[in-house]
Enzyme design. Sequence first.
Site, PDB file in Angstrom:
ATOM      1  N   TYR A 105      76.914  43.580  40.697  1.00 34.67           N
ATOM      2  CA  TYR A 105      76.449  44.928  40.397  1.00 34.67           C
ATOM      3  C   TYR A 105      77.264  45.937  41.204  1.00 34.67           C
ATOM      4  O   TYR A 105      77.858  45.598  42.233  1.00 34.67           O
ATOM      5  CB  TYR A 105      74.980  45.105  40.817  1.00 34.67           C
ATOM      6  CG  TYR A 105      73.990  44.215  40.129  1.00 34.67           C
ATOM      7  CD1 TYR A 105      73.616  44.443  38.810  1.00 34.67           C
ATOM      8  CD2 TYR A 105      73.372  43.169  40.823  1.00 34.67           C
ATOM      9  CE1 TYR A 105      72.675  43.633  38.183  1.00 34.67           C
ATOM     10  CE2 TYR A 105      72.435  42.358  40.204  1.00 34.67           C
ATOM     11  CZ  TYR A 105      72.088  42.593  38.889  1.00 34.67           C
ATOM     12  OH  TYR A 105      71.166  41.796  38.276  1.00 34.67           O
ATOM     13  N   THR A 151      78.063  43.906  35.905  1.00 38.84           N
ATOM     14  CA  THR A 151      76.897  44.436  35.214  1.00 38.84           C
ATOM     15  C   THR A 151      76.764  45.929  35.478  1.00 38.84           C
ATOM     16  O   THR A 151      76.648  46.343  36.629  1.00 38.84           O
ATOM     17  CB  THR A 151      75.623  43.698  35.660  1.00 38.84           C
ATOM     18  OG1 THR A 151      75.757  42.306  35.354  1.00 38.84           O
ATOM     19  CG2 THR A 151      74.397  44.246  34.948  1.00 38.84           C
ATOM     20  N   LYS A 191      79.533  44.074  31.513  1.00 41.31           N
ATOM     21  CA  LYS A 191      78.282  43.626  30.871  1.00 41.31           C
ATOM     22  C   LYS A 191      77.278  44.781  30.795  1.00 41.31           C
ATOM     23  O   LYS A 191      76.974  45.410  31.804  1.00 41.31           O
ATOM     24  CB  LYS A 191      77.677  42.463  31.660  1.00 41.31           C
ATOM     25  CG  LYS A 191      76.427  41.863  31.037  1.00 41.31           C
ATOM     26  CD  LYS A 191      75.956  40.665  31.847  1.00 41.31           C
ATOM     27  CE  LYS A 191      74.774  39.968  31.197  1.00 41.31           C
ATOM     28  NZ  LYS A 191      73.544  40.795  31.222  1.00 41.31           N
ATOM     29  N   HIS A 251      70.441  43.865  28.433  1.00 37.18           N
ATOM     30  CA  HIS A 251      69.820  43.189  29.581  1.00 37.18           C
ATOM     31  C   HIS A 251      68.559  42.432  29.153  1.00 37.18           C
ATOM     32  O   HIS A 251      67.579  42.348  29.891  1.00 37.18           O
ATOM     33  CB  HIS A 251      69.482  44.195  30.683  1.00 37.18           C
ATOM     34  CG  HIS A 251      69.709  43.656  32.072  1.00 37.18           C
ATOM     35  ND1 HIS A 251      70.834  43.944  32.810  1.00 37.18           N
ATOM     36  CD2 HIS A 251      68.964  42.850  32.861  1.00 37.18           C
ATOM     37  CE1 HIS A 251      70.763  43.356  33.979  1.00 37.18           C
ATOM     38  NE2 HIS A 251      69.640  42.670  34.032  1.00 37.18           N
ATOM     39  N   ARG A 290      65.244  44.299  29.308  1.00 35.55           N
ATOM     40  CA  ARG A 290      64.619  44.441  30.620  1.00 35.55           C
ATOM     41  C   ARG A 290      64.958  45.756  31.325  1.00 35.55           C
ATOM     42  O   ARG A 290      64.520  45.977  32.447  1.00 35.55           O
ATOM     43  CB  ARG A 290      65.036  43.267  31.510  1.00 35.55           C
ATOM     44  CG  ARG A 290      64.513  41.929  31.018  1.00 35.55           C
ATOM     45  CD  ARG A 290      65.213  40.754  31.685  1.00 35.55           C
ATOM     46  NE  ARG A 290      64.963  40.664  33.102  1.00 35.55           N
ATOM     47  CZ  ARG A 290      63.865  40.143  33.652  1.00 35.55           C
ATOM     48  NH1 ARG A 290      62.884  39.710  32.876  1.00 35.55           N
ATOM     49  NH2 ARG A 290      63.731  40.068  34.961  1.00 35.55           N
TER      50      ARG A 290
END
Length: 380
Positions: free
Chosen positions: A129, A155, A251, A275, A278
């Site tokens: 991240y 991500t 992503k 995700h 989510r």
Amino acid sequence: MIISSPNDYRAAAKRRLPPFLFHYIDGGAYEEYTLKHNVEDLSKIALRQRVLNDMSQLSLETQLFNETLSMPVALSPVGLTGMYARRGEVQAAMAADQKGIPFTMSTVSVCPIEEVAPKINRSMWFQLYVLKDRGFMKNALERAKAAGCSTLVFTVDMPVPGARYRDMHSGMSGKNAAMRRYLQSMTHPQWAWDVGLNGRPHDLGNISTYLGKPTGLEDYIGWLGNNFDPSISWKDLDWIREYWDGPMVIKGILDPEDAKDAVRFGADGIVVSNHGGRQLDGVLSSARALPPIADAVKGEIKILADSGIRNGLDIVRMLALGADICMLGRAFIYALAADGGAGVSNLLELLDKEIRVAMTLTGAKTIADINSDSLVTLDN
């Protein structure tokens, strides 16, 4: 319980897991409309049946980032995988390795990179991240590279944590969460023995290695919440490129313009993903977002897809909609929770068989043959 299809593993996982863990992996954000649509929209994709095409030489192999994959699948990064089976990241990585597909290590895994990498023969992928603590990011990239990780999955759809109401009800978070989790564990003795007692340390291995002290489940939400960075922009990816020279996949792409930006940035791949429903409820399902993205960037960048994929037929559908390969999250965690690495291995074999059936009956002899011609256009 008899496992005859990939979907059987969800029921098995629900029985075995304490509720806080089952609902953490099973749930989505807000009212979970996107979570539901991910599955429903994909299931409505109609394939074009073709017959009498001599399918005796069918092949599932595909090439991605100079790797040969035995099937067009990679295991997605899932936080806390090690809470679903004893040293779960190790077991899942070994199952993926034996099948000849990539396993993606999560930033917030239970097992650290250094525990997992030596247990497999092929290189694994690593997920990261954008976090405020750039020192951690630099450390994680250096350790992933030293461990031989081949591909970075970056991500970008978590600049802030999603509102996951199920977690408050289940005991994953909220008032008296620690006590509720303890009581739930006591009523699920098989999990308590396998993971609760013998799966220790229950640690965020990659973060603990960096901080030099244990970080457990209580630190999971707090540390991440304090470190998510809403200021994330494309310039942050330039910074990451200074420390990572291998393939880089972005992503969390749902819009063609963002996909074009990824191409301009020079990313090697994107993951069309919400995700798993989510993060932001109400956004497009991956099945609906994928075709316009493929129209915009297919051939310029590798397109991966996740969210809503539960079986081999779903994989063929996603490929026909424009993906090069698919990533599995919930599906493999259900199998891992139900039967450890053996469950993941069996799941992958079930997927293999389902993909072969779908390819045989659509006349696709190779993965490259699965495309828009494999689809039937319906009015609804």
